[in-house]
Design a protein around this motif. Sequence first.
Motif, PDB file in Angstrom:
ATOM      1  N   ASP A   8      38.724  56.116  27.665  1.00  0.00           N
ATOM      2  CA  ASP A   8      38.818  56.109  26.205  1.00  0.00           C
ATOM      3  C   ASP A   8      38.448  54.741  25.649  1.00  0.00           C
ATOM      4  OD1 ASP A   8      39.584  58.725  26.132  1.00  0.00           O
ATOM      5  OD2 ASP A   8      41.727  58.317  26.031  1.00  0.00           O
ATOM      6  N   ARG A   9      38.923  53.703  26.310  1.00  0.00           N
ATOM      7  CA  ARG A   9      38.593  52.346  25.869  1.00  0.00           C
ATOM      8  C   ARG A   9      37.090  52.097  25.982  1.00  0.00           C
ATOM      9  NH1 ARG A   9      37.685  48.423  29.025  1.00  0.00           N
ATOM     10  NH2 ARG A   9      38.843  49.331  30.772  1.00  0.00           N
ATOM     11  N   LEU A  10      36.513  52.536  27.112  1.00  0.00           N
ATOM     12  CA  LEU A  10      35.082  52.336  27.316  1.00  0.00           C
ATOM     13  C   LEU A  10      34.273  53.084  26.256  1.00  0.00           C
ATOM     14  CD1 LEU A  10      32.703  51.335  29.173  1.00  0.00           C
ATOM     15  CD2 LEU A  10      32.803  53.606  30.199  1.00  0.00           C
ATOM     16  N   PHE A  11      34.650  54.337  25.996  1.00  0.00           N
ATOM     17  CA  PHE A  11      33.907  55.125  25.016  1.00  0.00           C
ATOM     18  C   PHE A  11      34.001  54.504  23.631  1.00  0.00           C
ATOM     19  CE2 PHE A  11      34.800  59.031  27.852  1.00  0.00           C
ATOM     20  CZ  PHE A  11      33.736  58.673  28.669  1.00  0.00           C
ATOM     21  N   GLN A  12      35.163  53.950  23.318  1.00  0.00           N
ATOM     22  CA  GLN A  12      35.309  53.292  22.026  1.00  0.00           C
ATOM     23  C   GLN A  12      34.402  52.073  21.939  1.00  0.00           C
ATOM     24  OE1 GLN A  12      36.988  54.568  19.460  1.00  0.00           O
ATOM     25  NE2 GLN A  12      36.114  52.918  18.250  1.00  0.00           N
ATOM     26  N   GLU A  13      34.279  51.344  23.042  1.00  0.00           N
ATOM     27  CA  GLU A  13      33.365  50.198  23.067  1.00  0.00           C
ATOM     28  C   GLU A  13      31.923  50.659  22.895  1.00  0.00           C
ATOM     29  OE1 GLU A  13      33.874  47.078  26.009  1.00  0.00           O
ATOM     30  OE2 GLU A  13      35.826  47.918  26.535  1.00  0.00           O
ATOM     31  N   LEU A  14      31.580  51.775  23.529  1.00  0.00           N
ATOM     32  CA  LEU A  14      30.222  52.306  23.393  1.00  0.00           C
ATOM     33  C   LEU A  14      29.942  52.718  21.951  1.00  0.00           C
ATOM     34  CD1 LEU A  14      29.825  54.492  26.617  1.00  0.00           C
ATOM     35  CD2 LEU A  14      28.634  52.382  26.068  1.00  0.00           C
ATOM     36  N   VAL A  15      30.917  53.388  21.342  1.00  0.00           N
ATOM     37  CA  VAL A  15      30.755  53.801  19.944  1.00  0.00           C
ATOM     38  C   VAL A  15      30.516  52.580  19.056  1.00  0.00           C
ATOM     39  CG1 VAL A  15      32.008  54.722  17.949  1.00  0.00           C
ATOM     40  CG2 VAL A  15      32.016  55.971  20.113  1.00  0.00           C
ATOM     41  N   GLN A  16      31.265  51.514  19.310  1.00  0.00           N
ATOM     42  CA  GLN A  16      31.081  50.288  18.521  1.00  0.00           C
ATOM     43  C   GLN A  16      29.714  49.666  18.775  1.00  0.00           C
ATOM     44  OE1 GLN A  16      34.460  47.889  19.580  1.00  0.00           O
ATOM     45  NE2 GLN A  16      35.913  49.138  18.430  1.00  0.00           N
ATOM     46  N   LEU A  17      29.268  49.714  20.028  1.00  0.00           N
ATOM     47  CA  LEU A  17      27.944  49.185  20.351  1.00  0.00           C
ATOM     48  C   LEU A  17      26.848  49.976  19.646  1.00  0.00           C
ATOM     49  CD1 LEU A  17      28.044  48.444  24.201  1.00  0.00           C
ATOM     50  CD2 LEU A  17      27.752  46.801  22.377  1.00  0.00           C
ATOM     51  N   TYR A  18      27.065  51.300  19.512  1.00  0.00           N
ATOM     52  CA  TYR A  18      26.057  52.172  18.937  1.00  0.00           C
ATOM     53  C   TYR A  18      26.175  52.307  17.422  1.00  0.00           C
ATOM     54  CZ  TYR A  18      25.427  53.792  23.775  1.00  0.00           C
ATOM     55  OH  TYR A  18      25.185  53.863  25.117  1.00  0.00           O
ATOM     56  N   ALA A  19      27.060  51.537  16.807  1.00  0.00           N
ATOM     57  CA  ALA A  19      27.276  51.648  15.358  1.00  0.00           C
ATOM     58  C   ALA A  19      25.946  51.516  14.629  1.00  0.00           C
ATOM     59  CB  ALA A  19      28.246  50.572  14.885  1.00  0.00           C
ATOM     60  N   GLY A  20      25.687  52.481  13.750  1.00  0.00           N
ATOM     61  CA  GLY A  20      24.437  52.464  13.001  1.00  0.00           C
ATOM     62  C   GLY A  20      23.304  53.199  13.699  1.00  0.00           C
ATOM     63  N   GLN A  21      23.521  53.613  14.948  1.00  0.00           N
ATOM     64  CA  GLN A  21      22.510  54.357  15.701  1.00  0.00           C
ATOM     65  C   GLN A  21      22.890  55.833  15.736  1.00  0.00           C
ATOM     66  OE1 GLN A  21      19.799  53.056  17.002  1.00  0.00           O
ATOM     67  NE2 GLN A  21      20.185  50.858  17.125  1.00  0.00           N
ATOM     68  N   ARG A  22      21.873  56.682  15.867  1.00  0.00           N
ATOM     69  CA  ARG A  22      22.156  58.109  16.018  1.00  0.00           C
ATOM     70  C   ARG A  22      22.324  58.406  17.512  1.00  0.00           C
ATOM     71  NH1 ARG A  22      18.260  59.166  11.566  1.00  0.00           N
ATOM     72  NH2 ARG A  22      16.649  59.716  13.070  1.00  0.00           N
ATOM     73  N   VAL A  23      23.581  58.582  17.913  1.00  0.00           N
ATOM     74  CA  VAL A  23      23.918  58.823  19.317  1.00  0.00           C
ATOM     75  C   VAL A  23      24.902  59.983  19.395  1.00  0.00           C
ATOM     76  CG1 VAL A  23      24.907  57.835  21.407  1.00  0.00           C
ATOM     77  CG2 VAL A  23      23.611  56.384  19.861  1.00  0.00           C
ATOM     78  N   PHE A  24      24.628  60.925  20.297  1.00  0.00           N
ATOM     79  CA  PHE A  24      25.554  62.020  20.565  1.00  0.00           C
ATOM     80  C   PHE A  24      26.287  61.727  21.870  1.00  0.00           C
ATOM     81  CE2 PHE A  24      23.336  65.794  18.224  1.00  0.00           C
ATOM     82  CZ  PHE A  24      23.618  65.174  17.022  1.00  0.00           C
ATOM     83  N   MET A  25      27.610  61.881  21.858  1.00  0.00           N
ATOM     84  CA  MET A  25      28.415  61.722  23.066  1.00  0.00           C
ATOM     85  C   MET A  25      29.381  62.901  23.161  1.00  0.00           C
ATOM     86  SD  MET A  25      29.264  57.614  22.899  1.00  0.00           S
ATOM     87  CE  MET A  25      30.176  57.651  24.430  1.00  0.00           C
ATOM     88  N   ALA A  26      29.378  63.570  24.325  1.00  0.00           N
ATOM     89  CA  ALA A  26      30.245  64.737  24.503  1.00  0.00           C
ATOM     90  C   ALA A  26      30.784  64.762  25.927  1.00  0.00           C
ATOM     91  CB  ALA A  26      29.481  66.027  24.210  1.00  0.00           C
ATOM     92  N   ALA A  27      32.082  65.016  26.055  1.00  0.00           N
ATOM     93  CA  ALA A  27      32.744  65.060  27.364  1.00  0.00           C
ATOM     94  C   ALA A  27      33.044  66.499  27.740  1.00  0.00           C
ATOM     95  CB  ALA A  27      34.029  64.241  27.335  1.00  0.00           C
ATOM     96  N   GLY A  28      32.935  66.795  29.035  1.00  0.00           N
ATOM     97  CA  GLY A  28      33.148  68.157  29.515  1.00  0.00           C
ATOM     98  C   GLY A  28      34.594  68.437  29.891  1.00  0.00           C
ATOM     99  N   GLU A  29      34.765  69.440  30.725  1.00  0.00           N
ATOM    100  CA  GLU A  29      36.089  69.822  31.220  1.00  0.00           C
ATOM    101  C   GLU A  29      36.282  69.188  32.590  1.00  0.00           C
ATOM    102  OE1 GLU A  29      38.620  73.872  31.047  1.00  0.00           O
ATOM    103  OE2 GLU A  29      36.765  74.018  32.203  1.00  0.00           O
ATOM    104  N   GLY A  30      37.359  68.443  32.758  1.00  0.00           N
ATOM    105  CA  GLY A  30      37.579  67.693  33.990  1.00  0.00           C
ATOM    106  C   GLY A  30      37.912  68.573  35.176  1.00  0.00           C
ATOM    107  N   GLY A  31      37.717  67.984  36.375  1.00  0.00           N
ATOM    108  CA  GLY A  31      38.054  68.661  37.624  1.00  0.00           C
ATOM    109  C   GLY A  31      38.786  67.707  38.549  1.00  0.00           C
ATOM    110  N   ASN A  32      39.270  68.233  39.681  1.00  0.00           N
ATOM    111  CA  ASN A  32      40.079  67.419  40.588  1.00  0.00           C
ATOM    112  C   ASN A  32      39.249  66.532  41.508  1.00  0.00           C
ATOM    113  OD1 ASN A  32      42.455  68.541  39.591  1.00  0.00           O
ATOM    114  ND2 ASN A  32      42.339  70.281  40.997  1.00  0.00           N
TER     115      ASN A  32
END
Length: 511
Positions: free
Chosen positions: A229-253
């Motif tokens: 979550d922390r990493l994704f938030q950093e990525l979102v901040q890095l991409y501020a102003g850019q058109r970027v799609f980010m989507a997470a799937g369903e986790g597994g073991n």
Amino acid sequence: MTFKVLLIDDEPGALEGMQLWIDWPGIGFEVCGTGSNGIEGLQLIKELQPDLVVTDVNMPLMDGLEMIAAWQTEGSHNVRFVILSGYSDFEYAQKALRYGVNRYLLKPIIPEEALDELAEIHEELAQEKERQSLSQIASYEQIVSCIKDVLQGQAQDQAACSVLNHVSQARETWNFCLVQTEGAAFAELRSRAAALLYQEEAMYLIDLDMNRFGIVYGERCHAEARAADRLFQELVQLYAGQRVFMAAGEGGNTLLQIGHSYRTAKEAMMYKFYDTGYDRVLRYEQIAKRPLNYHYDQLQLAEGIIGAVSLLDQDAFREAVDSAARTFREIFVAPEIVRKIVIHIMWRIMEYLKETSDPETELLLEKYGLPGLSDSVLIMDDLLELLQAFGMDSIELLLREQSKQSQGIVQEINDYIREHYRERLTVKKLGEIFYMHPAYLGQLLLKRNGISFNELVHNLRIEEAVRLLEQSELKNSEIAEQVGYSHYGQFFKQFEIRMRMSPSEYKSSRF
């Protein structure tokens, strides 16, 4: 390359001397802390994680060799040790060697000799660090290769399964985050993401196609703060102003199940189209029970929007696009269908524009170029805003073009009306004759003449009726029919409106 050094001695003067007499930064070290006995030293090693410990031997509570032995038995990471002592006998040196200590400095320290010894240690640490880095890179690439094989559905041999199972044990769950950007920004953003991931554990960057990459990440438990979550938030901040799609799937073991996480991340990515912005990661669980609609009457909607363009009606066009947006969102029309509809409409509008002679047409077509729009990283609001802007600009240009063309044609139309007003003349018929849309033609005549088409026709008919009433012996009904009225009542009404009297009253007033 700088390494951390911890200094331990029970004599404050000795500690101060080691810090003052030795140029630690000059030989690539940073003093991260000091301690006064073995027990304190063990705690500091654990907390500060130094690369090198320089310690006295003869200390209270726990001497240096006991501290080294305790760390070698229970320590969590590798540390190099250098011992200091005034005892130079062979037995003491032998005991130090048994604990893996191969550097021994005599008190009092001679700075020049110490510098040579410490410089050699720095070189050994640097070489070891490089070997570890190369080993980590090789291991990282092997893991990434195995993950890619799983994503591609390839069968895993025993060695690959062993690698993935071993890595999987480091975390309780594993998941896949899909990242998609536009082509022009992809290389830079991927590089920035890789730099962030390099510092993280249990995270791997996977290169894909079509300006996409993935982040495979492991998590321990829901109770602790998620590094992802922390990493994704950093990525979102890095991409501020850019058109970027980010989507997470369903986790597994395990990483052997990462293919499922990848597929569900791709499914979640489709719903990113309906998000309200680019500044968050959409997760599969948010959309799992919201099916997309692939059955939609595209033709009816497209014709409604195109119709507003053909009528050059900006208000109607704006409302038609807004209505389409509401419908798309209400029934979750599949993004690829929405994109096809928008592209189809824009192509149709472009066909209108290509028929004009306005030099701004080419600039407009270049500004709203369609190549790549089908694979664009655009949420629905931005896509329809693009359509809205293109349509409004196009109608504006078409209005200017028709205004130029209408300068000369209005006189032709008026001449035609004066010649044919006695016939069953309509705006629709005029539009067919002069190849103009009836609504636009009617607005053009109103703007140029100051009165509507119908008013102009009635005026011409009543003007002719007045002349006939004054110069002929025709009956009123015959005059009405001759000037173009099929019903006398309509003639009577229009005559009275304009002349303030009936046809019979007018005739009587003239004789």
